[in-house]
Motif scaffolding. Structure first.
Motif, mmCIF file in Angstrom:
data_model
loop_
_atom_site.group_PDB
_atom_site.id
_atom_site.type_symbol
_atom_site.label_atom_id
_atom_site.label_comp_id
_atom_site.label_asym_id
_atom_site.label_seq_id
_atom_site.Cartn_x
_atom_site.Cartn_y
_atom_site.Cartn_z
ATOM 1 N N ALA A 70 0.821 -1.217 0.000
ATOM 2 C CA ALA A 70 0.000 0.000 0.000
ATOM 3 C C ALA A 70 0.856 1.269 0.000
ATOM 4 C CB ALA A 70 -0.942 -0.006 1.202
ATOM 5 N N VAL A 71 1.819 1.349 0.922
ATOM 6 C CA VAL A 71 2.677 2.546 1.010
ATOM 7 C C VAL A 71 3.608 2.659 -0.203
ATOM 8 C CG1 VAL A 71 4.486 3.695 2.344
ATOM 9 C CG2 VAL A 71 2.528 2.677 3.512
ATOM 10 N N PRO A 72 4.309 1.584 -0.609
ATOM 11 C CA PRO A 72 5.136 1.681 -1.818
ATOM 12 C C PRO A 72 4.355 2.104 -3.061
ATOM 13 C CG PRO A 72 5.744 -0.271 -0.596
ATOM 14 C CD PRO A 72 4.521 0.289 0.073
ATOM 15 N N VAL A 73 3.124 1.613 -3.203
ATOM 16 C CA VAL A 73 2.305 2.008 -4.353
ATOM 17 C C VAL A 73 1.976 3.505 -4.287
ATOM 18 C CG1 VAL A 73 -0.012 1.807 -5.357
ATOM 19 C CG2 VAL A 73 1.325 -0.250 -4.877
ATOM 20 N N TYR A 74 1.710 4.008 -3.097
ATOM 21 C CA TYR A 74 1.479 5.452 -2.945
ATOM 22 C C TYR A 74 2.715 6.243 -3.374
ATOM 23 C CZ TYR A 74 1.171 10.024 -0.758
ATOM 24 O OH TYR A 74 1.204 11.378 -0.540
ATOM 25 N N THR A 139 9.922 -3.049 -2.137
ATOM 26 C CA THR A 139 11.128 -2.220 -2.041
ATOM 27 C C THR A 139 11.640 -1.754 -3.398
ATOM 28 O OG1 THR A 139 12.396 -4.290 -1.915
ATOM 29 C CG2 THR A 139 11.924 -3.163 0.160
ATOM 30 N N ASP A 140 11.156 -2.362 -4.498
ATOM 31 C CA ASP A 140 11.558 -1.889 -5.827
ATOM 32 C C ASP A 140 11.120 -0.439 -6.039
ATOM 33 O OD1 ASP A 140 12.597 -4.352 -6.276
ATOM 34 O OD2 ASP A 140 11.058 -5.017 -7.684
ATOM 35 N N PHE A 141 9.918 -0.089 -5.560
ATOM 36 C CA PHE A 141 9.447 1.295 -5.649
ATOM 37 C C PHE A 141 10.400 2.233 -4.902
ATOM 38 C CE2 PHE A 141 5.109 -0.498 -6.443
ATOM 39 C CZ PHE A 141 4.848 0.183 -7.622
ATOM 40 N N ILE A 142 10.803 1.790 -3.713
ATOM 41 C CA ILE A 142 11.683 2.608 -2.880
ATOM 42 C C ILE A 142 13.045 2.763 -3.538
ATOM 43 C CG2 ILE A 142 12.801 2.775 -0.617
ATOM 44 C CD1 ILE A 142 10.389 1.140 0.480
ATOM 45 N N ALA A 143 13.565 1.660 -4.117
ATOM 46 C CA ALA A 143 14.862 1.701 -4.791
ATOM 47 C C ALA A 143 14.830 2.658 -5.977
ATOM 48 C CB ALA A 143 15.257 0.297 -5.248
ATOM 49 N N ILE A 144 13.768 2.598 -6.767
ATOM 50 C CA ILE A 144 13.641 3.469 -7.932
ATOM 51 C C ILE A 144 13.505 4.926 -7.495
ATOM 52 C CG2 ILE A 144 12.123 4.083 -9.861
ATOM 53 C CD1 ILE A 144 11.525 1.047 -10.080
ATOM 54 N N TYR A 145 12.752 5.161 -6.428
ATOM 55 C CA TYR A 145 12.590 6.523 -5.923
ATOM 56 C C TYR A 145 13.946 7.131 -5.555
ATOM 57 C CZ TYR A 145 11.570 10.291 -2.642
ATOM 58 O OH TYR A 145 11.552 11.493 -1.999
ATOM 59 N N PHE A 146 14.750 6.386 -4.785
ATOM 60 C CA PHE A 146 16.056 6.904 -4.382
ATOM 61 C C PHE A 146 17.009 7.005 -5.568
ATOM 62 C CE2 PHE A 146 14.775 5.805 -0.014
ATOM 63 C CZ PHE A 146 15.191 6.960 0.627
ATOM 64 N N SER A 147 16.903 6.070 -6.523
ATOM 65 C CA SER A 147 17.769 6.106 -7.699
ATOM 66 C C SER A 147 17.510 7.361 -8.526
ATOM 67 C CB SER A 147 17.544 4.855 -8.566
ATOM 68 O OG SER A 147 17.952 3.698 -7.885
ATOM 69 N N GLU A 148 16.233 7.751 -8.654
ATOM 70 C CA GLU A 148 15.891 8.908 -9.467
ATOM 71 C C GLU A 148 16.104 10.217 -8.723
ATOM 72 O OE1 GLU A 148 12.060 8.552 -11.232
ATOM 73 O OE2 GLU A 148 12.719 6.967 -12.608
ATOM 74 N N LYS A 149 15.802 10.230 -7.430
ATOM 75 C CA LYS A 149 15.915 11.470 -6.659
ATOM 76 C C LYS A 149 17.345 11.756 -6.221
ATOM 77 C CE LYS A 149 11.542 12.456 -6.822
ATOM 78 N NZ LYS A 149 11.060 13.637 -7.575
ATOM 79 N N LYS A 150 18.088 10.681 -5.900
ATOM 80 C CA LYS A 150 19.444 10.844 -5.379
ATOM 81 C C LYS A 150 20.530 10.538 -6.411
ATOM 82 C CE LYS A 150 17.732 11.767 -1.318
ATOM 83 N NZ LYS A 150 17.790 13.146 -0.761
ATOM 84 N N GLY A 151 20.127 9.960 -7.567
ATOM 85 C CA GLY A 151 21.095 9.660 -8.618
ATOM 86 C C GLY A 151 22.039 8.536 -8.282
ATOM 87 N N ILE A 152 21.597 7.560 -7.470
ATOM 88 C CA ILE A 152 22.455 6.445 -7.082
ATOM 89 C C ILE A 152 21.791 5.134 -7.476
ATOM 90 C CG2 ILE A 152 23.519 7.674 -5.149
ATOM 91 C CD1 ILE A 152 21.599 6.194 -3.283
ATOM 92 N N ASP A 153 22.617 4.092 -7.652
ATOM 93 C CA ASP A 153 22.098 2.756 -7.933
ATOM 94 C C ASP A 153 21.691 2.145 -6.596
ATOM 95 O OD1 ASP A 153 21.492 0.269 -8.847
ATOM 96 O OD2 ASP A 153 23.535 -0.311 -9.357
ATOM 97 N N ALA A 154 20.398 2.241 -6.275
ATOM 98 C CA ALA A 154 19.925 1.936 -4.921
ATOM 99 C C ALA A 154 19.574 0.480 -4.693
ATOM 100 C CB ALA A 154 18.706 2.807 -4.593
ATOM 101 N N PHE A 155 19.722 -0.379 -5.710
ATOM 102 C CA PHE A 155 19.316 -1.764 -5.526
ATOM 103 C C PHE A 155 20.235 -2.494 -4.543
ATOM 104 C CE2 PHE A 155 17.122 -0.687 -9.430
ATOM 105 C CZ PHE A 155 15.863 -1.203 -9.180
ATOM 106 N N ASN A 156 21.469 -2.035 -4.391
ATOM 107 C CA ASN A 156 22.333 -2.603 -3.352
ATOM 108 C C ASN A 156 21.841 -2.209 -1.965
ATOM 109 O OD1 ASN A 156 24.225 -4.129 -4.772
ATOM 110 N ND2 ASN A 156 25.469 -2.350 -5.266
#
Length: 286
Positions: A70-74, A139-156
């Protein structure tokens, strides 16, 4: 939010295949090995096993997984992209329904084989979803969010966040399953890095006599800028320009081919970029 019949139909077909593979993977490798894939999937399985062992009740996979997403989808709808999130929701719901419907069966009881190949299949599923602009959720949503906002490869970073889930699983059900789950997640992450390179970056050093044309073609192909440096060729003692640019690893091959079209004699060195700060263009999700 507009839809294109051919393109979105292909995306939907890939998502359906990914959902079937995900459900099969959960009900074969993950179930047979007693593993915890991490993210929302791993937490869902952990909650299911806690309910079965301590409360003696069986809770459907779909119900728990939808609640956890629910939260990741938001976050996806609010910060990443509505169309991207909509297709991801299809993946989440379809995977849950198929997981509850498909009967469990065992291919092998070898826990090491299960950890490695189950993880590889999981990484493949995540990758093909991302390649058609969708995700498996959690957590894929969260990883993509940080990757786009912070410019880092967040999957690690996601791999690190899963330590909490594995620690809880280890305390409740034994550390051997938790440790094998790390192998599962590591295999998954390596396949993901191999197949999906949008958030990985490469630095290009291009020695050329047509620096302005090279800069222009880099911008046209990748929407990234470039810097022209003055240099001198040691062997011929002639002036040379060096074009410096950072592009996505997914675009690197295309950019190099375009540069070759402008200057077939250009000397190009592509170097993996470990960390980048500053403005870097990321194509937004729909």
């Amino acid at each position: 939010m507009s839809f294109e019949l051919k393109k979105d139909g292909r995306r939907l077909a890939v998502i359906c295949i990914a959902a079937m593979l995900s459900a099969a993977n959960i009900n074969t490798f993950v179930s047979a090995g007693g593993l915890y894939p991490g993210g929302a999937t791993g937490l869902t399985i952990l909650i299911q096993r806690i309910c079965e062992m301590f409360l003696n009740i069986s809770v459907p996979y779909t119900a728990i997984n939808l609640a956890l997403n629910a939260v990741p989808v938001y976050i996806g709808f609010r910060y990443i992209g509505k169309k991207f999130t909509l297709f991801s929701c299809v993946m989440i719901v379809l995977t849950g329904i198929l997981t509850d419907m498909v009967p469990r069966f065992v291919i092998t009881y070898d826990i090491l084989l299960i950890s490695i190949f189950g993880g590889m299949i999981n990484g493949f599923i995540i990758s093909i979803c991302l390649l058609v602009s969708a995700t498996t959720g959690g957590t894929d949503f969260i990883a993509i969010y940080f990757s786009e906002k912070k410019g880092i490869d967040a999957f690690n970073l996601v791999l690190g966040l899963n330590i909490v889930i594995l620690s809880a699983a280890g305390l409740l059900f034994g550390w051997d399953k938790a440790l094998y789950s790390i192998i599962f997640q590591y295999s998954s992450t390596q396949v993901l890095h191999l197949m999906y390179k949008k958030y990985q970056k490469k630095t290009l050093f291009i020695v050329t006599n047509r620096a302005k044309d090279v800069c222009q073609i880099i911008t046209e192909v990748s929407h990234h800028g470039a810097t022209i440096l003055d240099g001198e060729g040691y062997y011929e003692k002639a002036e040379r320009n060096v074009v410096y640019s950072v592009v996505s690893s997914a675009e690197c091959k295309q950019v190099i081919q375009a540069v070759r079209g402008v200057d077939p004699h250009a000397f190009i060195n592509a170097v993996k970029t470990e960390e980048l700060t500053g403005r870097f263009y990321q194509k937004p999700e729909e």
